[in-house]
Design a protein around this motif. Structure first.
Motif, PDB file in Angstrom:
ATOM      1  N   THR A  29       2.045  -2.002   4.374  1.00  0.00           N
ATOM      2  CA  THR A  29       2.462  -0.776   3.708  1.00  0.00           C
ATOM      3  C   THR A  29       3.730  -1.032   2.906  1.00  0.00           C
ATOM      4  O   THR A  29       4.482  -1.972   3.172  1.00  0.00           O
TER       5      THR A  29
ATOM      6  N   SER B 120       7.601  -2.187   4.026  1.00  0.00           N
ATOM      7  CA  SER B 120       7.400  -2.433   5.452  1.00  0.00           C
ATOM      8  C   SER B 120       8.580  -3.177   6.070  1.00  0.00           C
ATOM      9  O   SER B 120       8.845  -3.021   7.275  1.00  0.00           O
TER      10      SER B 120
ATOM     11  N   LYS C 156       0.837  -1.182   0.000  1.00  0.00           N
ATOM     12  CA  LYS C 156       0.000   0.000   0.000  1.00  0.00           C
ATOM     13  C   LYS C 156       0.883   1.246   0.000  1.00  0.00           C
ATOM     14  O   LYS C 156       2.102   1.173  -0.115  1.00  0.00           O
ATOM     15  N   THR C 157       0.253   2.408   0.142  1.00  0.00           N
ATOM     16  CA  THR C 157       1.012   3.649   0.197  1.00  0.00           C
ATOM     17  C   THR C 157       2.013   3.595   1.347  1.00  0.00           C
ATOM     18  O   THR C 157       1.650   3.228   2.467  1.00  0.00           O
TER      19      THR C 157
END
Length: 392
Positions: free
Chosen positions: A132, A135, A111-112
């Motif tokens: 994210t 990560s 994700k962002t």
């Protein structure tokens, strides 16, 4: 997750094997979580997260030994030189991968990402949400925090000695014990809120326990303890080295036990994260790895001279592989779906791509930066030791 310099001889083959094992464990775990979604490597896929813990213990020893060796020899430790040497060892490749995530993030998965300043300040692991982008940089953040605070502790000790306080090795051992107690205590408190399904907040376990600096920093302590014994208690270290083979078998048994407990009781279906493994397991796993480090350093251990084919190169490339293996795996998997590759073909292609990328980054980025660093700051000390510890 740092690799030692190729130019340093002789090689410590046991440490190479441990570092290579660490990156293989991490790869197995991430491959299961982000690619295959099944135990591709059997039970090793489930316990592969322990590779990060092994990296932490190795860093504790290698960095601690670099510093304590010079201090024991009477040299003046330079905090600024240490910071510059660490920066040129770890940051160039990290910045390169970080730029890729922020410039072409979508193809690399996740994700962002958190705000850029969180990565640049190495605070991305604090409050990190799983999934994210980039990560897995959480462990590098904890490594960099370790690099920051260990010299500051030594600086504080030197400052207190100026005012007549008795600060020496004994106090260092006391601090080590207190820090170990702190890590266990923090995990105990946080498990009571996030550990069990019935508590209602188990979805935040990784954010508040697994990625939390206060819950993982004590895994550096076994390595630091070994470095202290080696440099400040030579007779004891010599006795330990004389029993290297016993440490090897004890380490194998301890690691096997901790892997079994991790596999069976780290997460329990219908219950949550086990109390013992959450509170004590991280520390005990780290101390089990420390037994193998003793064996890896002992000339009386078979493990110290064991040359596992490919381990040396994996050890050297491990830092770059760690930073790039997840985005490469995601990119290859998504871009080859239409080819309908078999699972074994996909695994082979991803593995080779990770090895190739790690080798290229090591040769083109890590080695030149380390060479330039060694010309500018040849030592962590103001007076160059007669025998320098191998750069990590």
């Amino acid at each position: 997750m740092s690799a030692s310099s190729l130019s340093q001889l002789p090689r410590l083959y046991g440490l190479d094997t441990l570092r290579a094992s660490a990156i293989c464990l991490v790869f197995m775990y991430h491959y299961m979580v982000f690619v295959s979604h099944q135990q591709t490597f059997g039970w090793l896929s489930e316990v592969g997260w322990a590779g990060v813990d092994l990296f932490f213990v190795l860093s504790g020893y290698l960095i601690g030994n670099q510093i304590f060796k010079g201090i024991a020899a009477g040299h003046t430790f330079s905090v600024s030189a240490f910071y510059w040497r660490r920066a040129w060892r770890t940051l160039p490749v990290f910045w390169l991968v970080l730029a890729a995530y922020f410039l072409i993030g979508a193809p690399l998965g996740g994700k962002t990402p958190p705000a850029l300043w969180r990565f640049l300040s190495f605070t991305q692991n604090l409050g990190l949400q799983s999934g994210t982008a980039f990560s897995h940089a959480w462990s590098l953040c904890i490594e960099e925090q370790f690099y920051l605070f260990l010299p500051l502790i030594l600086l504080a000790a030197a400052y207190l000695r100026r005012f007549g306080f008795s600060i020496g090795v004994r106090q260092g051992w006391c601090l080590l014990g207190l820090l170990l107690l702190l890590g266990v205590s923090v995990r105990c408190v946080l498990w009571a809120r996030y550990g069990r399904i019935s508590f209602g907040e188990i979805g935040s376990y990784y954010t508040n326990v697994y990625y939390n600096t206060l819950c993982r920093f004590d895994e550096f302590l076994p390595g630091i303890a070994l470095a202290m014994v080696k440099n400040f208690h030579p007779p004891l270290w010599q006795k330990m080295q004389a029993h290297g083979q016993k440490f090897f078998f004890a380490g194998l048994a301890a690691c096997a036990l901790m892997f079994y407990l991790s596999y069976q009781f780290y997460f329990i279906e219908g219950y949550g994260y086990g109390f013992f493994m959450s509170v004590f397991g991280y520390s005990l796993l780290a101390w089990a790895f420390a037994l193998l480090i003793v064996a890896a350093l002992s000339p009386n251990s078979t493990f110290s001279g064991l040359r596992v084919p490919g381990a040396q190169h994996l050890a050297l490339w491990s830092y770059s592989i760690y930073l790039t293996h997840k985005p490469l795996a995601y990119l290859i998997q998504t871009q080859t779906k239409s080819l309908a590759w078999s699972s074994s073909t996909l695994l082979l292609v991803i593995s080779l791509a990770c090895l190739l990328c790690g080798a290229i980054l090591y040769r083109l980025v890590e080695l030149p930066c380390m060479a330039w660093r060694d010309r500018q700051w040849p030592s962590n000390f103001l007076v160059l030791p007669a025998t320098q510890p191998a750069p990590n």
